[in-house]
Design a protein around this motif. Structure first.
Motif, mmCIF file in Angstrom:
data_model
loop_
_atom_site.group_PDB
_atom_site.id
_atom_site.type_symbol
_atom_site.label_atom_id
_atom_site.label_comp_id
_atom_site.label_asym_id
_atom_site.label_seq_id
_atom_site.Cartn_x
_atom_site.Cartn_y
_atom_site.Cartn_z
ATOM 1 N N GLY A 1 -101.474 37.475 24.294
ATOM 2 C CA GLY A 1 -102.410 38.541 24.623
ATOM 3 C C GLY A 1 -103.706 38.412 23.849
ATOM 4 O O GLY A 1 -104.807 38.549 24.414
ATOM 5 N N LEU B 1 -107.423 37.774 25.452
ATOM 6 C CA LEU B 1 -108.460 38.767 25.158
ATOM 7 C C LEU B 1 -109.653 38.132 24.449
ATOM 8 O O LEU B 1 -110.812 38.346 24.826
ATOM 9 N N VAL C 1 -109.601 39.260 29.734
ATOM 10 C CA VAL C 1 -109.604 40.408 28.829
ATOM 11 C C VAL C 1 -108.572 41.443 29.267
ATOM 12 O O VAL C 1 -107.788 41.943 28.454
ATOM 13 N N VAL C 2 -108.566 41.760 30.562
ATOM 14 C CA VAL C 2 -107.605 42.746 31.069
ATOM 15 C C VAL C 2 -106.178 42.223 30.954
ATOM 16 O O VAL C 2 -105.265 42.950 30.538
ATOM 17 N N GLY D 1 -105.078 42.435 27.459
ATOM 18 C CA GLY D 1 -104.783 43.817 27.091
ATOM 19 C C GLY D 1 -103.407 44.254 27.563
ATOM 20 O O GLY D 1 -102.654 44.906 26.827
ATOM 21 N N TRP E 1 -100.196 45.265 25.239
ATOM 22 C CA TRP E 1 -99.541 46.560 25.477
ATOM 23 C C TRP E 1 -98.035 46.368 25.627
ATOM 24 O O TRP E 1 -97.229 47.081 25.025
ATOM 25 N N GLY F 1 -106.797 54.821 26.627
ATOM 26 C CA GLY F 1 -107.584 54.452 27.798
ATOM 27 C C GLY F 1 -108.328 55.647 28.366
ATOM 28 O O GLY F 1 -109.506 55.552 28.745
ATOM 29 N N VAL G 1 -110.201 48.556 27.752
ATOM 30 C CA VAL G 1 -109.105 47.795 27.143
ATOM 31 C C VAL G 1 -109.038 48.063 25.650
ATOM 32 O O VAL G 1 -107.951 48.298 25.091
ATOM 33 N N ASN G 2 -110.175 48.062 24.987
ATOM 34 C CA ASN G 2 -110.187 48.324 23.543
ATOM 35 C C ASN G 2 -109.794 49.761 23.224
ATOM 36 O O ASN G 2 -109.228 50.034 22.158
ATOM 37 N N LEU H 1 -106.087 49.633 23.217
ATOM 38 C CA LEU H 1 -105.626 48.962 21.995
ATOM 39 C C LEU H 1 -105.821 49.848 20.765
ATOM 40 O O LEU H 1 -104.982 49.851 19.858
#
Length: 461
Positions: free
Chosen positions: A71, A75, A248-249, A252, A256, A289, A309-310, A313
């Motif tokens: 991941g 990312l 990136v997605v 993420g 997760w 989110g 995404v961040n 996280l």
């Protein structure tokens, strides 16, 4: 007399149901005696089965945490430009390779060895001839150590020399991360850390793993400086977009998913509390989110994929400390507020002209500190206890002082000795080619040739 007995026996055999009922008391007596004889063995069998189940869960959780490296790789690579994505990917690979060996050799002993002083472990180095549970626990913690270094790699992307970065990562895994971990999580054998003795709450590592990695990243990027072209001399900020938002997605989502092993596995055994832990993990991530969405709506800023995404996280990082000790309602608040903490801290770093490629400092450093505080604020059955909150604040400050201060000193020495920052020409051409002599997308680099002449030209420059 014998004739009468044989006559009665023949009559009983003609009525099998009656015979069965007469035998029931004798069968029950035999079973109770057999059970009594086996009572000593029963707990032994149960203990063995419980240990096997715990080992299965812990090693499965370790595999989930290992998956988080994928991941991070997606990312960080997606957030970087195409000319640097191989460099980012291989750094994540080497974090695991070198980190696993150095943590087994040194880091685990410093972090979990016998700790009579409260400051560092003094045994458990180069673990061998140990029990199956010891090996399982080492494997699980090994994955955590690799995560701490990988957090820093994303922030340093696109301008750090590969070999210099590896030196820094190895030192973080060998000393910086395990020493604070020893303070907060104490010993696996005997003794305890000084923060743990005070009652510091950090169940799965909002501070121990994430803030350590985030503050180490902050120190490293201050030494490195921003990427060329990120900030102009007149103070203007230039956005440098990553090359693949799909990565990136995807990264993420993988992070997760892996977090259920990160937090759930921190029970270090198959336990009924895992349900609440992973529920809180899910709720905080979802709220993170939603918080990123709400922040963009309130401030009128674009709803960027990277920020969503961040935000997720940040919620995951924040809940990591208190996922086992707070109710779901507070998990939602922790995740939601963590997205705001991330968003404002990321803007603060830009105002300071500090260049963090993936937002690691805001996500892991700042949101990790906030989550550690929330673990004290919302402690189940003891909400808003000033004594608990004071210990949490002490741990947060200690984490920043140690991780930032130690990494800053180490990065400064590396930069002055072998050089941490890549040459500007190498940065312009891309670290994939200059550091590794290959590129991820050859069709985008038609002016780049894998020839000895080109490599020699770069070496001369």
């Amino acid at each position: 007399m014998a004739t009468r007995f044989s006559d009665h026996l023949r009559q009983l055999t003609r009525h099998p149901k009656l015979l069965a009922w007469l035998l029931v008391p004798f069968i029950l007596m035999y079973c109770s005696q057999a059970a009594g004889n086996d009572t000593a063995a029963a707990p032994v069998v149960t203990t063995i089965a419980k240990e096997a189940i715990d080992v299965i869960w812990l090693t499965t959780a370790a595999a989930l945490v290992f998956l988080m490296q994928m991941g991070f790789a997606f990312l960080e690579s997606g957030s970087s430009r195409a000319k640097n994505c191989v460099n980012v990917m291989i750094k994540n690979f080497m974090d695991v390779c070198l980190g696993s060996i150095i943590f087994w050799a040194i880091g685990f002993g410093l972090m979990f060895g016998a700790n009579p002083t409260g400051w560092f472990g003094q045994s458990g180095y180069f673990m061998h001839a140990a029990g199956s549970w010891d090996y399982s626990f080492l494997l699980f913690q090994m994955m955590f150590a690799a995560t701490a270094a990988t957090i820093a790699s994303g922030a340093m992307a696109e301008r750090a020399r590969f070999h210099a970065y590896l030196v820094l990562a190895v030192i973080i895994i060998a000393f910086v991360y395990p020493l604070f971990g020893s303070w907060a999580w104490g010993s696996y054998y005997e003794g305890t850390g000084w923060l743990a003795e005070l009652g510091f709450i950090d169940f799965a590592g909002s501070s121990v793993v994430h803030s350590v990695g985030g503050w180490a990243a902050l120190a490293a990027i201050i030494i490195l400086g921003p990427r060329t072209g990120r900030f102009s001399r007149d103070g203007k900020v230039h956005e440098i977009a990553g090359h693949n938002l799909n990565f990136v997605v995807l990264g993420g989502f993988i992070l997760w998913f892996g977090w259920f092993g990160f937090n759930g596995g921190s029970t270090t055994g198959a336990d009924v509390s895992i349900g609440l832990i992973n529920l809180n993990t899910q709720l905080a991530a979802a709220a993170g989110g939603a918080g990123a969405l709400l922040f963009a709506t309130i401030t009128g800023k674009p709803l960027l994929v990277v920020n969503i995404v961040n935000g997720v996280l940040a919620g995951l990082v924040a809940i990591t400390a208190g996922c086992a000790s707070m109710e779901p309602l507070f998990a939602v608040f922790t995740g939601l507020s963590a997205a705001f903490v991330y968003s404002y801290f990321a803007q603060f770093l830009i105002w300071l002209k500090i260049d963090d490629v993936v937002g690691a400092v805001a996500v892991h450093g700042a949101a990790g500190a906030w989550g550690t505080l929330c673990a004290g604020l919302f402690l189940r059955d003891n909400l808003f206890d000033i004594d608990v909150i004071s210990v949490q604040l002490l741990g947060i400050v200690s984490c920043f002082a140690w991780a930032f201060g130690a990494t800053f000193a180490i990065a400064w020495v590396i930069n002055k000795s072998i050089g941490l920052r890549a040459d500007i020409l190498h940065e312009q051409r891309g670290l994939d080619f200059t550091e590794h002599a290959e590129v991820a997308y050859p069709e985008f680099h038609q002016q780049t040739y894998y020839s000895k002449q080109n490599l020699e030209t770069i070496d001369r420059e």
